[in-house]
Design an enzyme around this catalytic site. Structure first.
Site, PDB file in Angstrom:
ATOM      1  N   HIS A  73     -14.221 -10.301   8.947  1.00  0.00           N
ATOM      2  CA  HIS A  73     -13.232 -10.624   9.976  1.00  0.00           C
ATOM      3  C   HIS A  73     -13.375  -9.665  11.155  1.00  0.00           C
ATOM      4  CE1 HIS A  73     -10.121 -13.345   7.836  1.00  0.00           C
ATOM      5  NE2 HIS A  73     -11.335 -13.574   7.380  1.00  0.00           N
ATOM      6  N   TYR A 201       0.010 -11.936  11.423  1.00  0.00           N
ATOM      7  CA  TYR A 201       1.234 -11.215  11.063  1.00  0.00           C
ATOM      8  C   TYR A 201       2.308 -11.669  12.054  1.00  0.00           C
ATOM      9  CZ  TYR A 201      -1.785  -7.811   8.569  1.00  0.00           C
ATOM     10  OH  TYR A 201      -2.689  -7.194   7.728  1.00  0.00           O
ATOM     11  N   PRO A 293       2.593  -2.798   2.557  1.00  0.00           N
ATOM     12  CA  PRO A 293       1.313  -3.503   2.674  1.00  0.00           C
ATOM     13  C   PRO A 293       0.960  -3.986   4.087  1.00  0.00           C
ATOM     14  CG  PRO A 293       2.939  -4.868   1.528  1.00  0.00           C
ATOM     15  CD  PRO A 293       3.562  -3.528   1.722  1.00  0.00           C
ATOM     16  N   LYS A 297      -3.569  -1.067   3.775  1.00  0.00           N
ATOM     17  CA  LYS A 297      -4.188   0.255   3.591  1.00  0.00           C
ATOM     18  C   LYS A 297      -4.239   0.752   2.145  1.00  0.00           C
ATOM     19  CE  LYS A 297      -5.330   1.138   7.715  1.00  0.00           C
ATOM     20  NZ  LYS A 297      -6.384   0.142   7.665  1.00  0.00           N
ATOM     21  N   TYR A 385      -6.530  -0.175  11.987  1.00  0.00           N
ATOM     22  CA  TYR A 385      -6.645  -1.310  11.068  1.00  0.00           C
ATOM     23  C   TYR A 385      -8.029  -1.350  10.428  1.00  0.00           C
ATOM     24  CZ  TYR A 385      -5.617  -5.924   9.146  1.00  0.00           C
ATOM     25  OH  TYR A 385      -5.369  -6.966   8.280  1.00  0.00           O
TER      26      TYR A 385
HETATM   27  P1  RFL Z   1      -3.297   0.467  -9.523  1.00  0.00           P
HETATM   28  O1  RFL Z   1      -4.058  -0.698  -9.062  1.00  0.00           O
HETATM   29  O2  RFL Z   1      -1.825   0.347  -9.670  1.00  0.00           O
HETATM   30  O3  RFL Z   1      -3.922   0.897 -10.931  1.00  0.00           O
HETATM   31  C1  RFL Z   1      -3.295   1.852 -11.767  1.00  0.00           C
HETATM   32  C2  RFL Z   1      -3.741   1.589 -13.193  1.00  0.00           C
HETATM   33  O4  RFL Z   1      -3.153   2.560 -14.058  1.00  0.00           O
HETATM   34  C3  RFL Z   1      -2.665   1.908 -15.203  1.00  0.00           C
HETATM   35  N1  RFL Z   1      -1.599   2.700 -15.830  1.00  0.00           N
HETATM   36  C4  RFL Z   1      -1.760   3.394 -16.964  1.00  0.00           C
HETATM   37  N2  RFL Z   1      -2.826   3.597 -17.749  1.00  0.00           N
HETATM   38  C5  RFL Z   1      -2.646   4.333 -18.857  1.00  0.00           C
HETATM   39  N3  RFL Z   1      -1.439   4.877 -19.224  1.00  0.00           N
HETATM   40  C6  RFL Z   1      -0.336   4.703 -18.460  1.00  0.00           C
HETATM   41  N4  RFL Z   1       0.836   5.194 -18.835  1.00  0.00           N
HETATM   42  C7  RFL Z   1      -0.477   3.934 -17.268  1.00  0.00           C
HETATM   43  N5  RFL Z   1       0.390   3.553 -16.288  1.00  0.00           N
HETATM   44  C8  RFL Z   1      -0.305   2.816 -15.418  1.00  0.00           C
HETATM   45  C9  RFL Z   1      -2.168   0.562 -14.695  1.00  0.00           C
HETATM   46  O5  RFL Z   1      -2.050  -0.399 -15.719  1.00  0.00           O
HETATM   47  C10 RFL Z   1      -3.257   0.223 -13.679  1.00  0.00           C
HETATM   48  O6  RFL Z   1      -4.308  -0.520 -14.233  1.00  0.00           O
HETATM   49  O7  RFL Z   1      -3.567   1.758  -8.625  1.00  0.00           O
HETATM   50  P2  RFL Z   1      -4.883   2.237  -7.817  1.00  0.00           P
HETATM   51  O8  RFL Z   1      -6.112   2.121  -8.687  1.00  0.00           O
HETATM   52  O9  RFL Z   1      -4.511   3.520  -7.207  1.00  0.00           O
HETATM   53  O10 RFL Z   1      -5.095   1.131  -6.684  1.00  0.00           O
HETATM   54  C11 RFL Z   1      -4.149   0.999  -5.652  1.00  0.00           C
HETATM   55  C12 RFL Z   1      -4.062  -0.450  -5.190  1.00  0.00           C
HETATM   56  O11 RFL Z   1      -3.892  -1.278  -6.321  1.00  0.00           O
HETATM   57  C13 RFL Z   1      -2.913  -0.669  -4.200  1.00  0.00           C
HETATM   58  O12 RFL Z   1      -2.822   0.397  -3.304  1.00  0.00           O
HETATM   59  C14 RFL Z   1      -3.096  -1.969  -3.380  1.00  0.00           C
HETATM   60  O13 RFL Z   1      -3.041  -3.087  -4.208  1.00  0.00           O
HETATM   61  C15 RFL Z   1      -2.041  -2.059  -2.291  1.00  0.00           C
HETATM   62  N6  RFL Z   1      -2.091  -3.330  -1.551  1.00  0.00           N
HETATM   63  C16 RFL Z   1      -3.024  -3.541  -0.555  1.00  0.00           C
HETATM   64  N7  RFL Z   1      -3.951  -2.598  -0.275  1.00  0.00           N
HETATM   65  C17 RFL Z   1      -4.926  -2.829   0.667  1.00  0.00           C
HETATM   66  O14 RFL Z   1      -5.764  -1.959   0.901  1.00  0.00           O
HETATM   67  N8  RFL Z   1      -5.000  -4.023   1.363  1.00  0.00           N
HETATM   68  C18 RFL Z   1      -4.111  -5.012   1.145  1.00  0.00           C
HETATM   69  O15 RFL Z   1      -4.268  -6.079   1.738  1.00  0.00           O
HETATM   70  C19 RFL Z   1      -3.056  -4.792   0.172  1.00  0.00           C
HETATM   71  N9  RFL Z   1      -2.150  -5.740  -0.093  1.00  0.00           N
HETATM   72  C20 RFL Z   1      -1.165  -4.335  -1.832  1.00  0.00           C
HETATM   73  C21 RFL Z   1      -1.227  -5.554  -1.073  1.00  0.00           C
HETATM   74  C22 RFL Z   1      -0.210  -4.199  -2.850  1.00  0.00           C
HETATM   75  C23 RFL Z   1       0.677  -5.218  -3.112  1.00  0.00           C
HETATM   76  N10 RFL Z   1       1.581  -5.001  -4.185  1.00  0.00           N
HETATM   77  C24 RFL Z   1       1.992  -5.981  -5.096  1.00  0.00           C
HETATM   78  C25 RFL Z   1       2.001  -3.663  -4.529  1.00  0.00           C
HETATM   79  C26 RFL Z   1      -0.323  -6.560  -1.314  1.00  0.00           C
HETATM   80  C27 RFL Z   1       0.637  -6.404  -2.322  1.00  0.00           C
HETATM   81  C28 RFL Z   1       1.594  -7.535  -2.502  1.00  0.00           C
HETATM   82  C1  PHB Z   2      -3.440 -10.003   1.354  1.00  0.00           C
HETATM   83  O1  PHB Z   2      -4.281 -10.851   1.651  1.00  0.00           O
HETATM   84  O2  PHB Z   2      -2.943  -9.933   0.207  1.00  0.00           O
HETATM   85  C2  PHB Z   2      -2.979  -9.051   2.388  1.00  0.00           C
HETATM   86  C3  PHB Z   2      -3.608  -9.033   3.622  1.00  0.00           C
HETATM   87  C4  PHB Z   2      -3.174  -8.150   4.600  1.00  0.00           C
HETATM   88  C5  PHB Z   2      -2.123  -7.304   4.340  1.00  0.00           C
HETATM   89  C6  PHB Z   2      -1.504  -7.304   3.100  1.00  0.00           C
HETATM   90  C7  PHB Z   2      -1.940  -8.192   2.119  1.00  0.00           C
HETATM   91  O3  PHB Z   2      -1.697  -6.460   5.312  1.00  0.00           O
END
Ligand code: RFL
Ligand code: PHB
Length: 390
Positions: A73, A201, A293, A297, A385
């Site tokens: 993108h 957005y 989100p 990041k 971004y």
């Molecule tokens: P994770 O992915 O939460 O993984 C942590 C792991 O630790 C395990 N765990 C345990 N294991 C053993 N013993 C325990 N007691 C434990 N407790 C927990 C968990 O089961 C899990 O497998 O953290 P990590 O690896 O630091 O990764 C971070 C990312 O997952 C997170 O920052 C992103 O998903 C955030 N996020 C986005 N980030 C982006 O860069 N671009 C995006 O577009 C974006 N969109 C989003 C998002 C997060 C969202 N939600 C639901 C929070 C959109 C959403 C909706």
């Molecule tokens: C997504 O596709 O899940 C997504 C994209 C951009 C964002 C957050 C989530 O800023």
């Protein structure tokens, strides 16, 4: 009882990326994960990858599918009422982002564990950290009714916001910075073509909306909702209706509706715990910080932490360079705080906060107006971004 050089807690993207980077350096490590692989892959989260994340996959040689299926993108859009402001990240920064789901990235990392000799223990319950202030820390857990112990030189907490690692650090040894937002994002995933080839957005008087995607045939959309909302009160049709209103008539004309493959509400939070190291424990990713989100990041910050942690641990474990580990937190936090600021400010700009009055709304309009007419303002948004340098 097991012995390893690095015990990683959590097999999300941070834990798996770090495990593979350490294995590539010939460093012994083990990853302990509470959930099953299917559960980890069932969490629908990030979709936008910065260069740092793409480059780590490249460096590991695990980027074949990302290269083939990731969507490059060159820009994204901010919508405010009738107005659509395009941020041309390619022209303004020379860079781009890649749309590729966190689920796919995690799957690629999981699939390579066997071949790369990265041991991951799934279903590890009651994970607890011990003696983290010493040079001989260890981790205990239970699995299949048995107690296990892993002795390591270093423990890395990659266990997300709710995991035990950060909680093992005495409160007096660090500081938490936190802000909760008065809304959550309701997300819907569906096998329908996206309404637009780039992300939109939108700040609408009924609230925020985001049009995103996973591929040319799979869409991901979000609307913000008060934290009191229940997912049961949002049948698919209601979500599609709300998206059509908030994204505006042009986008609405191109929305294809379909049954939700996944639908959930995620609260929004800004959080930093500093420092990101205590004794022999390092924190990476969501275990140390959360961003709302809006700036896409979270996953990318997890990747930049892992990049710094892998190089510090390699210097320490292969060359005895203890300063590298001591310097990890400051290095990681410098980038974390800038991403926190950007995510917070884009959230502030694009959401209607319940406490906002006419003045706050006028500030949003003025800022969007300024962005629409200023290359300098657009460049600032674009360089954040696309991802600040590591
Ligand atoms: P994770 O992915 O939460 O993984 C942590 C792991 O630790 C395990 N765990 C345990 N294991 C053993 N013993 C325990 N007691 C434990 N407790 C927990 C968990 O089961 C899990 O497998 O953290 P990590 O690896 O630091 O990764 C971070 C990312 O997952 C997170 O920052 C992103 O998903 C955030 N996020 C986005 N980030 C982006 O860069 N671009 C995006 O577009 C974006 N969109 C989003 C998002 C997060 C969202 N939600 C639901 C929070 C959109 C959403 C909706
Ligand atoms: C997504 O596709 O899940 C997504 C994209 C951009 C964002 C957050 C989530 O800023």
């Amino acid at each position: 009882m097991g012995m390893t050089q690095v015990c990683i807690i959590g097999a999300g993207p941070a834990g798996l990326l770090l495990g593979h980077l350490l294995r590539a350096e010939g460093i012994d490590c083990i990853v302990l994960e509470r959930q099953t692989p299917d559960y980890v892959l069932g969490r629908i989260r990030a979709g936008v990858l910065e260069r740092v994340t793409v480059e780590l996959m490249e460096r590991l040689g695990l980027n074949a599918r990302l290269k083939a299926e990731g969507l490059v993108h060159d820009g994204f859009n901010l919508a405010d009422g009738e107005r659509l402001i395009r941020i041309d990240i390619a022209k303004l920064t020379g860079g781009h982002v890649v749309v590729y789901g966190q689920t796919e990235l995690t799957k690629d990392l999981m699939d390579a564990c066997g071949e790369r000799g990265l041991e991951v223990v799934y279903g590890a319950a009651d994970v607890a950290l011990h003696e983290i202030e010493s040079d001989t820390p260890y981790v205990t857990y239970s699995k299949d009714g048995r107690e296990h112990r892993v002795d390591a030189r270093i423990i890395v907490g990659c266990d997300g916001y709710h995991g035990p690692s950060r909680q093992a650090i005495p409160a007096s040894a660090g500081q938490s910075y936190e802000r909760e937002y008065p809304f959550g994002w309701l997300g819907i995933l569906a096998d329908v073509p996206p309404c637009n080839h780039e992300l939109i957005y939108a700040n609408h008087e009924r609230g925020f909306a985001l049009a995103s995607m996973r591929s040319e045939t799979r869409s991901r959309y979000y609307v913000d909702v008060p934290l009191t909302e229940k997912i049961e009160d949002w049948p698919d049709e209601r979500v599609w209706d709300e998206l059509a209103i908030r994204l505006g008539p042009d986008a609405a004309a191109h929305i294809t509706r379909g049954p939700a493959l996944e639908k959930s509400i995620a609260p929004l939070r800004s959080f930093v715990f500093a420092p990101m190291r205590h004794g022999s424990l390092l924190l990476c990713g969501d275990s140390a910080h959360i961003v709302p989100p809006t700036g896409a990041k979270g996953l990318n910050l997890a990747a930049s932490d892992v990049h710094y942690a892998a190089s510090a641990l390699t210097a320490f474990l292969k060359r005895g360079d203890a300063d590298a580990v001591a310097g990890y937190s400051d290095k990681a936090l410098a980038r974390v705080w800038k991403a926190e600021r950007f995510s917070w400010s884009l959230t502030r700009l694009m959401h209607r906060f319940p406490e906002d009055g006419p003045f706050e709304r006028a500030m949003q309009v003025a800022e969007l107006d300024y962005i629409a007419g200023s290359v300098a303002a657009q460049t600032s948004i674009a360089e954040n971004y696309v991802g600040l340098p590591v």
